[in-house]
Motif scaffolding. Structure first.
Motif, PDB file in Angstrom:
ATOM      1  N   LYS A 258       0.819  -1.213   0.000  1.00 41.08           N
ATOM      2  CA  LYS A 258       0.000   0.000   0.000  1.00 41.08           C
ATOM      3  C   LYS A 258       0.854   1.264   0.000  1.00 41.08           C
ATOM      4  CE  LYS A 258      -3.992   2.165   2.189  1.00 41.08           C
ATOM      5  NZ  LYS A 258      -4.983   2.112   3.288  1.00 41.08           N
ATOM      6  N   ASP A 259       2.030   1.187   0.598  1.00 42.60           N
ATOM      7  CA  ASP A 259       2.928   2.342   0.612  1.00 42.60           C
ATOM      8  C   ASP A 259       3.461   2.657  -0.792  1.00 42.60           C
ATOM      9  OD1 ASP A 259       2.612   2.637   3.321  1.00 42.60           O
ATOM     10  OD2 ASP A 259       4.394   1.464   3.836  1.00 42.60           O
ATOM     11  N   ASP A 260       3.457   1.634  -1.647  1.00 46.34           N
ATOM     12  CA  ASP A 260       3.959   1.813  -3.013  1.00 46.34           C
ATOM     13  C   ASP A 260       2.853   2.109  -4.014  1.00 46.34           C
ATOM     14  OD1 ASP A 260       6.575   1.378  -2.237  1.00 46.34           O
ATOM     15  OD2 ASP A 260       6.471  -0.798  -2.584  1.00 46.34           O
ATOM     16  N   PHE A 261       1.627   1.660  -3.708  1.00 45.36           N
ATOM     17  CA  PHE A 261       0.521   1.824  -4.654  1.00 45.36           C
ATOM     18  C   PHE A 261      -0.695   2.369  -3.915  1.00 45.36           C
ATOM     19  CE2 PHE A 261      -2.966  -0.263  -7.286  1.00 45.36           C
ATOM     20  CZ  PHE A 261      -2.962   0.742  -8.243  1.00 45.36           C
ATOM     21  N   ALA A 262      -0.979   3.640  -4.137  1.00 44.26           N
ATOM     22  CA  ALA A 262      -2.010   4.347  -3.371  1.00 44.26           C
ATOM     23  C   ALA A 262      -3.417   3.787  -3.582  1.00 44.26           C
ATOM     24  CB  ALA A 262      -1.978   5.831  -3.741  1.00 44.26           C
ATOM     25  N   GLU A 263      -3.677   3.155  -4.739  1.00 46.99           N
ATOM     26  CA  GLU A 263      -5.033   2.697  -5.070  1.00 46.99           C
ATOM     27  C   GLU A 263      -5.245   1.216  -4.777  1.00 46.99           C
ATOM     28  OE1 GLU A 263      -6.720   4.251  -8.786  1.00 46.99           O
ATOM     29  OE2 GLU A 263      -4.855   5.352  -9.051  1.00 46.99           O
ATOM     30  N   LEU A 264      -4.407   0.645  -3.935  1.00 46.44           N
ATOM     31  CA  LEU A 264      -4.469  -0.789  -3.663  1.00 46.44           C
ATOM     32  C   LEU A 264      -5.867  -1.238  -3.231  1.00 46.44           C
ATOM     33  CD1 LEU A 264      -3.185  -3.582  -3.251  1.00 46.44           C
ATOM     34  CD2 LEU A 264      -2.480  -2.824  -0.968  1.00 46.44           C
ATOM     35  N   GLU A 265      -6.473  -0.526  -2.282  1.00 49.83           N
ATOM     36  CA  GLU A 265      -7.771  -0.952  -1.747  1.00 49.83           C
ATOM     37  C   GLU A 265      -8.845  -0.990  -2.829  1.00 49.83           C
ATOM     38  OE1 GLU A 265      -8.873   1.337   1.643  1.00 49.83           O
ATOM     39  OE2 GLU A 265      -7.143   0.680   2.842  1.00 49.83           O
ATOM     40  N   LYS A 266      -8.786  -0.054  -3.760  1.00 47.73           N
ATOM     41  CA  LYS A 266      -9.769  -0.024  -4.848  1.00 47.73           C
ATOM     42  C   LYS A 266      -9.678  -1.291  -5.694  1.00 47.73           C
ATOM     43  CE  LYS A 266      -9.262   2.752  -8.463  1.00 47.73           C
ATOM     44  NZ  LYS A 266      -9.249   3.990  -9.270  1.00 47.73           N
ATOM     45  N   PHE A 267      -8.458  -1.750  -5.952  1.00 47.49           N
ATOM     46  CA  PHE A 267      -8.282  -2.942  -6.777  1.00 47.49           C
ATOM     47  C   PHE A 267      -8.656  -4.218  -6.015  1.00 47.49           C
ATOM     48  CE2 PHE A 267      -6.292   0.040  -9.511  1.00 47.49           C
ATOM     49  CZ  PHE A 267      -6.328  -0.515 -10.776  1.00 47.49           C
ATOM     50  N   VAL A 268      -8.475  -4.204  -4.705  1.00 41.78           N
ATOM     51  CA  VAL A 268      -8.955  -5.324  -3.895  1.00 41.78           C
ATOM     52  C   VAL A 268     -10.478  -5.396  -3.971  1.00 41.78           C
ATOM     53  CG1 VAL A 268      -9.173  -6.216  -1.547  1.00 41.78           C
ATOM     54  CG2 VAL A 268      -6.969  -5.303  -2.332  1.00 41.78           C
ATOM     55  N   GLU A 269     -11.127  -4.227  -3.926  1.00 40.37           N
ATOM     56  CA  GLU A 269     -12.591  -4.172  -4.001  1.00 40.37           C
ATOM     57  C   GLU A 269     -13.115  -4.629  -5.361  1.00 40.37           C
ATOM     58  OE1 GLU A 269     -13.671  -0.204  -2.986  1.00 40.37           O
ATOM     59  OE2 GLU A 269     -13.131  -0.425  -0.858  1.00 40.37           O
ATOM     60  N   PHE A 270     -12.370  -4.365  -6.430  1.00 37.23           N
ATOM     61  CA  PHE A 270     -12.795  -4.826  -7.759  1.00 37.23           C
ATOM     62  C   PHE A 270     -13.054  -6.327  -7.734  1.00 37.23           C
ATOM     63  CE2 PHE A 270     -10.337  -1.230 -10.094  1.00 37.23           C
ATOM     64  CZ  PHE A 270     -11.438  -0.400  -9.984  1.00 37.23           C
ATOM     65  N   GLU A 271     -12.128  -7.068  -7.116  1.00 39.62           N
ATOM     66  CA  GLU A 271     -12.294  -8.517  -7.065  1.00 39.62           C
ATOM     67  C   GLU A 271     -13.414  -8.899  -6.112  1.00 39.62           C
ATOM     68  OE1 GLU A 271      -9.783 -12.580  -6.110  1.00 39.62           O
ATOM     69  OE2 GLU A 271      -9.643 -10.852  -4.798  1.00 39.62           O
ATOM     70  N   GLN A 272     -13.443  -8.288  -4.938  1.00 36.52           N
ATOM     71  CA  GLN A 272     -14.452  -8.634  -3.934  1.00 36.52           C
ATOM     72  C   GLN A 272     -15.867  -8.368  -4.431  1.00 36.52           C
ATOM     73  OE1 GLN A 272     -13.118  -6.241  -0.617  1.00 36.52           O
ATOM     74  NE2 GLN A 272     -11.730  -7.835   0.156  1.00 36.52           N
ATOM     75  N   GLN A 273     -16.019  -7.354  -5.261  1.00 33.49           N
ATOM     76  CA  GLN A 273     -17.347  -6.983  -5.770  1.00 33.49           C
ATOM     77  C   GLN A 273     -17.673  -7.645  -7.109  1.00 33.49           C
ATOM     78  OE1 GLN A 273     -17.467  -2.689  -5.844  1.00 33.49           O
ATOM     79  NE2 GLN A 273     -16.978  -2.503  -3.663  1.00 33.49           N
ATOM     80  N   GLY A 274     -16.786  -8.517  -7.568  1.00 34.89           N
ATOM     81  CA  GLY A 274     -17.039  -9.244  -8.815  1.00 34.89           C
ATOM     82  C   GLY A 274     -17.033  -8.376 -10.054  1.00 34.89           C
TER      83      GLY A 274
END
Length: 254
Positions: A205-221
């Protein structure tokens, strides 16, 4: 006269390249796969249907290997039977996922070599070898939304994909004034369920600011299957009358 469509596809061992190749396995198609690893599933599928599929092992970071592979491929093609010749520059890398200043020189060089320089070299050989051939000729560069949207941690990836889109536009203009022009397009496939997405989700996360958004992409199908994306791309190529130099975005096609 017996006619064939010839396809050269990079990065076919997995992901979108595998899905594209799978859907190209059809009557009157000959497929040349360029990747570091062979996909035996594709080879067996093609063999079971009597479709010629050839694998060429190649490290896209090495210019001399790219040159050698293209020479081999174009000595195999029977131009007298070619109804169409297509180059799909699909291979790509996302790493390094880290800000400039933290990325190593080798990481930066590898990204630009695979994402931009290799497609440029493949395209120049494609155009050279087909310059006297009057048939359908198309170069399809697989781009990314990152080409137009800067992200913290993706400076190298964004830059290489942006460069690829500009390459598409520039070559398309060059081709307008030649005797037997090729159509050159870019295609942005959007977010897909691939190993590249898994790499993104495993980044720091320190290297990629949008990490959580991309995790959500998978979680939300929200990740499209590579099969769906490949179908949309090939429908554009075969049925959509692609406009030379255009940057296509899958979001505008679904």
């Amino acid at each position: 006269m017996y006619v064939l469509k010839y396809f050269i596809v990079t990065g076919t061992s997995r992901g979108l390249g595998k899905a594209i190749t799978e859907q190209l396995i059809a009557k009157d198609h000959t497929i040349f796969c360029i990747s570091r690893k062979q996909n035996n599933e594709l080879k067996n599928l093609a063999s079971s249907q009597g479709i010629p599929l050839y694998y060429f092992s190649c490290d896209l970071q090495k210019v001399e290997e790219v040159e050698r592979v293209m020479e081999k491929i174009f000595t195999t093609i029977d131009f007298s039977s070619a109804e169409g010749i297509y180059l799909i520059n699909n291979a790509g890398v996302i790493q390094p996922i880290k800000p400039i200043g933290k990325a190593t020189s080798n990481e930066i060089a590898t990204n630009v070599q695979v994402n931009l320089i290799a497609p440029m070299i493949l395209s120049t050989y494609f155009i050279q070898y087909t310059s006297n051939i009057n048939t359908v000729k198309m170069i399809i560069n697989i781009s990314s939304g990152a080409a137009n949207r800067p992200s913290v941690g993706w400076a190298t990836y964004c830059s290489s994909k942006s460069g690829l889109d500009m390459f598409t536009k520039a070559v398309s203009i060059e081709q307008e004034n030649v005797a037997n022009p090729a159509v050159v397009i870019s295609f942005s496939p959007g977010i897909m369920d691939t190993d590249m997405q898994a790499d993104i989700r495993q980044s720091d996360k320190d290297d990629f600011a949008e990490l959580e958004k991309f995790v959500e992409f998978e979680q939300q199908g929200l990740l499209r299957s590579t099969e769906t994306v490949a179908k949309i791309l090939l429908n554009l190529v075969f049925n959509g009358l692609p406009v030379n130099g255009k940057i296509y975005d899958i979001k505008e096609m679904i």
